[in-house]
Scaffold this motif. Structure first.
Motif, PDB file in Angstrom:
ATOM      1  N   ALA A  38       5.987   3.865  -4.799  1.00 18.32           N
ATOM      2  CA  ALA A  38       5.367   3.592  -3.501  1.00 18.32           C
ATOM      3  C   ALA A  38       6.386   3.760  -2.377  1.00 18.32           C
ATOM      4  O   ALA A  38       6.093   4.358  -1.329  1.00 18.32           O
ATOM      5  CB  ALA A  38       4.787   2.177  -3.486  1.00 18.32           C
ATOM      6  N   ASN A  59       0.853  -1.195   0.000  1.00 18.16           N
ATOM      7  CA  ASN A  59       0.000   0.000   0.000  1.00 18.16           C
ATOM      8  C   ASN A  59       0.882   1.236   0.000  1.00 18.16           C
ATOM      9  O   ASN A  59       2.111   1.151   0.085  1.00 18.16           O
ATOM     10  CB  ASN A  59      -0.938   0.005   1.214  1.00 18.16           C
ATOM     11  CG  ASN A  59      -0.201   0.144   2.536  1.00 18.16           C
ATOM     12  OD1 ASN A  59       0.952  -0.265   2.670  1.00 18.16           O
ATOM     13  ND2 ASN A  59      -0.853   0.719   3.531  1.00 18.16           N
ATOM     14  N   LYS A  90       7.002   7.389  -1.656  1.00 17.41           N
ATOM     15  CA  LYS A  90       5.933   8.000  -0.861  1.00 17.41           C
ATOM     16  C   LYS A  90       6.081   7.647   0.609  1.00 17.41           C
ATOM     17  O   LYS A  90       5.867   8.492   1.490  1.00 17.41           O
ATOM     18  CB  LYS A  90       4.574   7.558  -1.392  1.00 17.41           C
ATOM     19  CG  LYS A  90       4.209   8.183  -2.729  1.00 17.41           C
ATOM     20  CD  LYS A  90       2.795   7.818  -3.157  1.00 17.41           C
ATOM     21  CE  LYS A  90       2.432   8.527  -4.459  1.00 17.41           C
ATOM     22  NZ  LYS A  90       1.045   8.216  -4.886  1.00 17.41           N
ATOM     23  N   SER A 136      -7.978   5.894   5.477  1.00 14.55           N
ATOM     24  CA  SER A 136      -7.604   5.721   4.076  1.00 14.55           C
ATOM     25  C   SER A 136      -8.508   6.543   3.171  1.00 14.55           C
ATOM     26  O   SER A 136      -9.675   6.798   3.495  1.00 14.55           O
ATOM     27  CB  SER A 136      -7.663   4.240   3.697  1.00 14.55           C
ATOM     28  OG  SER A 136      -8.904   3.676   4.051  1.00 14.55           O
ATOM     29  N   GLU A 137      -7.943   6.954   2.050  1.00 17.24           N
ATOM     30  CA  GLU A 137      -8.704   7.758   1.092  1.00 17.24           C
ATOM     31  C   GLU A 137      -9.907   6.958   0.589  1.00 17.24           C
ATOM     32  O   GLU A 137      -9.803   5.762   0.315  1.00 17.24           O
ATOM     33  CB  GLU A 137      -7.804   8.166  -0.072  1.00 17.24           C
ATOM     34  CG  GLU A 137      -6.694   9.114   0.355  1.00 17.24           C
ATOM     35  CD  GLU A 137      -5.765   9.496  -0.784  1.00 17.24           C
ATOM     36  OE1 GLU A 137      -5.913   8.924  -1.881  1.00 17.24           O
ATOM     37  OE2 GLU A 137      -4.899  10.355  -0.569  1.00 17.24           O
ATOM     38  N   GLU A 155      -3.648   7.115 -12.135  1.00 15.95           N
ATOM     39  CA  GLU A 155      -2.607   6.628 -11.231  1.00 15.95           C
ATOM     40  C   GLU A 155      -1.697   5.558 -11.826  1.00 15.95           C
ATOM     41  O   GLU A 155      -0.558   5.407 -11.383  1.00 15.95           O
ATOM     42  CB  GLU A 155      -3.241   6.084  -9.943  1.00 15.95           C
ATOM     43  CG  GLU A 155      -3.919   7.155  -9.108  1.00 15.95           C
ATOM     44  CD  GLU A 155      -4.379   6.657  -7.751  1.00 15.95           C
ATOM     45  OE1 GLU A 155      -4.902   7.472  -6.975  1.00 15.95           O
ATOM     46  OE2 GLU A 155      -4.215   5.451  -7.455  1.00 15.95           O
ATOM     47  N   THR A 179      -0.708   1.725  -5.925  1.00 13.59           N
ATOM     48  CA  THR A 179      -0.846   3.170  -5.777  1.00 13.59           C
ATOM     49  C   THR A 179      -1.966   3.384  -4.763  1.00 13.59           C
ATOM     50  O   THR A 179      -2.399   2.449  -4.099  1.00 13.59           O
ATOM     51  CB  THR A 179      -1.198   3.827  -7.126  1.00 13.59           C
ATOM     52  OG1 THR A 179      -2.519   3.423  -7.516  1.00 13.59           O
ATOM     53  CG2 THR A 179      -0.210   3.427  -8.209  1.00 13.59           C
ATOM     54  N   SER A 180      -2.474   4.592  -4.662  1.00 13.40           N
ATOM     55  CA  SER A 180      -3.538   4.820  -3.693  1.00 13.40           C
ATOM     56  C   SER A 180      -4.805   4.056  -4.046  1.00 13.40           C
ATOM     57  O   SER A 180      -5.476   3.498  -3.168  1.00 13.40           O
ATOM     58  CB  SER A 180      -3.860   6.313  -3.585  1.00 13.40           C
ATOM     59  OG  SER A 180      -4.897   6.524  -2.640  1.00 13.40           O
ATOM     60  N   ARG A 181      -5.153   3.993  -5.331  1.00 18.07           N
ATOM     61  CA  ARG A 181      -6.436   3.411  -5.740  1.00 18.07           C
ATOM     62  C   ARG A 181      -6.298   2.215  -6.673  1.00 18.07           C
ATOM     63  O   ARG A 181      -7.301   1.682  -7.135  1.00 18.07           O
ATOM     64  CB  ARG A 181      -7.294   4.493  -6.427  1.00 18.07           C
ATOM     65  CG  ARG A 181      -7.661   5.639  -5.503  1.00 18.07           C
ATOM     66  CD  ARG A 181      -8.294   6.795  -6.271  1.00 18.07           C
ATOM     67  NE  ARG A 181      -8.679   7.872  -5.379  1.00 18.07           N
ATOM     68  CZ  ARG A 181      -7.855   8.831  -4.954  1.00 18.07           C
ATOM     69  NH1 ARG A 181      -6.592   8.839  -5.360  1.00 18.07           N
ATOM     70  NH2 ARG A 181      -8.288   9.769  -4.134  1.00 18.07           N
ATOM     71  N   GLY A 216      -3.598   5.116   1.661  1.00 19.89           N
ATOM     72  CA  GLY A 216      -4.188   4.720   0.393  1.00 19.89           C
ATOM     73  C   GLY A 216      -5.479   3.934   0.544  1.00 19.89           C
ATOM     74  O   GLY A 216      -5.678   3.213   1.530  1.00 19.89           O
TER      75      GLY A 216
END
Length: 736
Positions: free
Chosen positions: A294, A45, A297, A330-331, A281, A149-151, A49
């Motif tokens: 990743a 992750n 980040k 998380s988003e 993304e 990625t985040s999504r 995310g």
């Protein structure tokens, strides 16, 4: 020319500094806390995310709330959503499993490997790092690698030579309480599918949409419908399907060591949202570059706090704690800001990032206060999300998950979080009235004992049979936090009302036993009374007993002194907490762990207690107990967390305590001194850098002799949030 030369020189200096920066990701071990009761997420992750992509085991017992426990080497698939450190299980949406040959479409059981999709993993091939997870599936001879990625989750599978290789997308199985209610698939083209999965469980109306793309066209496919125990192929030509339980099998013929990649984008709103998320993304197929991004980040976030120590084990413990802190919230929105609301409707972007996974009963204590220091840019949107939830469901979140209110745990724990952000001025004053109204509104709903709390002066046992004492004490401390905001906003009548209510714990204090204990509406104490054995499962307290809850008054220590009759009497009771032993009983909640006497560090109601010594004028006793907790209940082993990680709270306690302070009061930003763990630490804050130096610190020299702030003697027992966020130098002079 001079300007160009200056810019070039500045760039060289900056990049040289970056090159010299220590790679902090090397100290993160996601497997810490994966054994025993840690319940941590293991997988790939990015910070905060939406996607948490990792393996799911067959078992679904309590120690498998995250889907993974070190004692179990089975894998039924790689799911894109997980929880971390919770005491309830849910999610595990959109499971992907590579296979060879014919398989049974079911979860399976440990006694028969042919009973489902599952495989044992080869632990010698398992790798868990920030943004990357890898293992080998022994049954199929397939190497699995994951990043995210985040999504979007990105899978890379290395197959053996096979005429019956396949990648299965499982929309049936979830984790814990999760049960699929409806699913749908659509074949977009020969390498792309999309669909959705609706489920109910702890989150009672969860909806996840996805789009999956394969790096090469599948040679054939099958859509399989069935139950969670058996299934049958219903379509190999049709391009759409909807049913309660669906699987999709993409078939391939593979050469030895051939790699096939799959990327899966998630959306809380629609398949179109999933497509937008993937396009934004992860357009390409560069696995190594995605891992690198990743990792970058995580490095950026881990650098929010840098510590100096020669103890590598403690570095691993500290930076893994930082990692655990930033799994959630998380988003929970598409790249354009659209989100799925608490009213179970899709909403257009409101101009901010929406978050989910609010484990607030745990995290209001340390995780959110820590985020106000190191994540001041994220906190406002977290608060705005809570206010949106209030607009949509009529109250602030209690324990919010994937757009759903679980109402798990006691009190109204969002109030301290919102109040803390306001008192630290992390939300513009133009938004204060809305936030204040949301807090007040949440105290006025008639549920969960609130009517009795407002009108009776406490929550009687005959009004709320279970956890009544816990509810009252949590409501009291939240009322105190709300009172501080009312005073800051000039609402004097409200200030007096909420401050008065914050002291209602006194109505449950028994001067004879010197415990806070339950009583009925007529004022009679509940009997028989056992301060140790009367725990969760046995009424009155929530995951605790009278010993722990008697000290759950972090907002009014002077009032608690009055209850005991003197400061020394309270100190004596506090001393006893750490030494009294006894059988918790067969009904004791497993959360009551990490015991030192009756102090239970594995559960949140105890987390502030050692710092009460400082408030009571005994900082040496505080330092002794805090150092004991730091060094015995946190390690860099797989069982290195003494209780559930609780979505970052356990780690946040360690991080703040290692810096040398902790926010005891529910809101406001007074961080009480304890004992720093490291010789030096630097914290990136709004005003620049806040540097902490602990001169001569060691496990033997862990008592604070003197403090200086920005070169001047400092005599307060706390440091204010404003002094931290402005940047500067805090010096501890340590002694034995």
């Amino acid at each position: 020319m001079k300007q160009k030369l200056f810019l070039t020189t500045a760039w060289l200096v900056m990049t040289a500094g970056m090159a010299l920066a220590e790679e902090l990701t090397q100290y993160v071990d996601p497997l810490i806390g994966s054994a025993e009761h840690g319940h941590v997420f293991v997988g790939a992750n990015v910070p905060y995310g939406f996607v948490q992509l990792g393996p799911s085991n067959i078992k679904q017992d309590w120690d498998w709330c995250s889907g993974y426990n070190r004692s179990d080497s089975t894998i039924i698939g790689f799911a894109h959503t997980h929880l971390s450190g919770t005491g309830c299980g849910d999610l595990h949406d959109i499971m992907v499993m590579p296979v060879t040959g014919q398989v049974t479409y079911a979860r399976g059981n440990h006694d028969d490997q042919q009973s489902g999709l599952w495989s044992y993993q080869d632990r010698t091939k398992e790798r868990a790092q920030v943004g990357y997870y890898a293992t080998r599936l022994k049954r199929y001879g397939i190497d699995a690698e994951l990043t995210a990625t985040s999504r979007v989750g990105l899978h890379r599978y290395t197959f053996p030579e096979s005429k019956e290789a396949a990648i299965v997308i499982d929309l049936v199985h979830g984790g814990g309480w999760d049960r699929c209610r409806e699913s749908a698939l659509r074949i977009v083209d020969d390498h792309t599918i999309e669909g959705y999965r609706y489920s109910g469980g702890w989150a009672d109306d969860e909806r996840i949409f996805f789009r999956a793309e394969f790096s090469r066209p599948f040679e054939s496919y099958a859509i399989i419908e069935g139950t969670d125990k058996e299934a049958r192929t219903v379509a190999s030509v049709s391009t759409t399907a909807s049913a309660k339980y669906l699987y999709f099998r993409a078939n391939f013929k593979t050469r030895a060591n051939e790699q096939i990649l799959v990327k899966v984008a998630l959306s809380p709103t629609s398949t179109d949202g999933a497509l937008r998320n993937m396009q934004a993304e992860l357009l390409g197929w560069d696995f190594e570059q995605t891992v690198k991004q990743a990792k970058a980040k995580w490095q950026e976030e881990l650098q929010k706090i840098t510590i100096k120590t020669d103890d590598t084990a403690r570095k691993r413990t500290f930076y893994t704690a930082m990692f655990h802190l930033m799994v959630a919230p998380s988003e929970f929105c598409d790249v354009n800001g659209d989100y799925y609301g608490a009213d179970h409707r899709n909403h257009a972007s409101k101009g901010h990032t929406t978050y989910t996974t609010y484990s607030l009963w745990d995290t209001y204590r340390a995780a959110h206060p820590l985020m106000t220091i190191i994540q001041p840019e994220r906190v406002p949107d977290m608060i705005r999300t809570m206010l949106d939830i209030c607009d949509e469901q009529g109250k602030l979140p209690v324990w919010h998950l994937m757009g759903c209110e679980t109402n798990c745990m006691v009190g109204y724990p969002a109030i301290p979080v919102v109040a803390d952000a306001l008192l630290k001025v992390l939300l513009p004053e133009s938004e204060w009235e809305r936030a204040y109204e949301a807090m007040v509104r949440s105290t006025e709903v008639d549920e969960r004992g609130l009517s009795s709390h407002r009108h009776c002066g406490y929550i009687p046992t005959d009004s709320l049979r279970h956890e009544n004492v816990a509810y009252e004490l949590e409501y009291d401390l939240a009322d105190w936090a709300l009172a501080q905001v009312a005073r800051r906003m000039g609402k004097d009548d409200d200030y007096k009302r909420f401050l008065s209510r914050s002291r209602q714990y006194k109505n449950l204090f028994d001067p004879t036993t010197r415990f806070i204990r339950p009583k009925d509406a007529k004022g009679n104490w509940r009997t028989p009374f056992d301060p140790i054995r009367q725990v969760a499962g046995g009424d009155d307290y929530c995951e605790g007993n009278a010993w722990q809850y008697t000290f759950l008054v972090p907002h009014d220590i002077e009032g608690l002194i009055d209850c005991f009759g003197s400061k020394q009497a309270l100190i004596s009771k506090l001393d006893s907490l750490f030494t009294v032993t006894g059988d918790l009983g067969e009904n004791a909640a497993p959360d009551i762990s990490g015991l030192i006497g009756q102090y239970a560090h594995g559960n949140e109601p105890s987390h502030h207690i050692a710092y009460l010594y400082t408030l009571l004028g005994e900082p040496r006793k505080a330092a002794d107990r805090i150092r004991q907790i730091q060094t015995t209940l946190y390690t860099d082993r797989m069982d290195g967390i003494c209780g559930n990680e609780d979505v970052g709270q356990m780690s946040a306690w360690y991080i703040l305590s290692a810096l040398g302070f902790y926010q005891v009061e529910p809101a406001g930003g007074r961080y009480v001194f304890g004992t720093p763990l490291f010789p030096e630490a630097e914290v990136k804050v709004k005003g620049g850098t806040f540097r902490i130096v602990a001169h001569n610190v060691s496990d033997k020299k862990h008592h604070i002799r003197k403090i200086c702030l920005n070169g001047k003697p400092y005599n307060k027992w706390y440091i204010d949030h404003k002094d931290i966020e402005n940047g500067g130098l805090l010096e501890f002079y340590m002694t034995n």
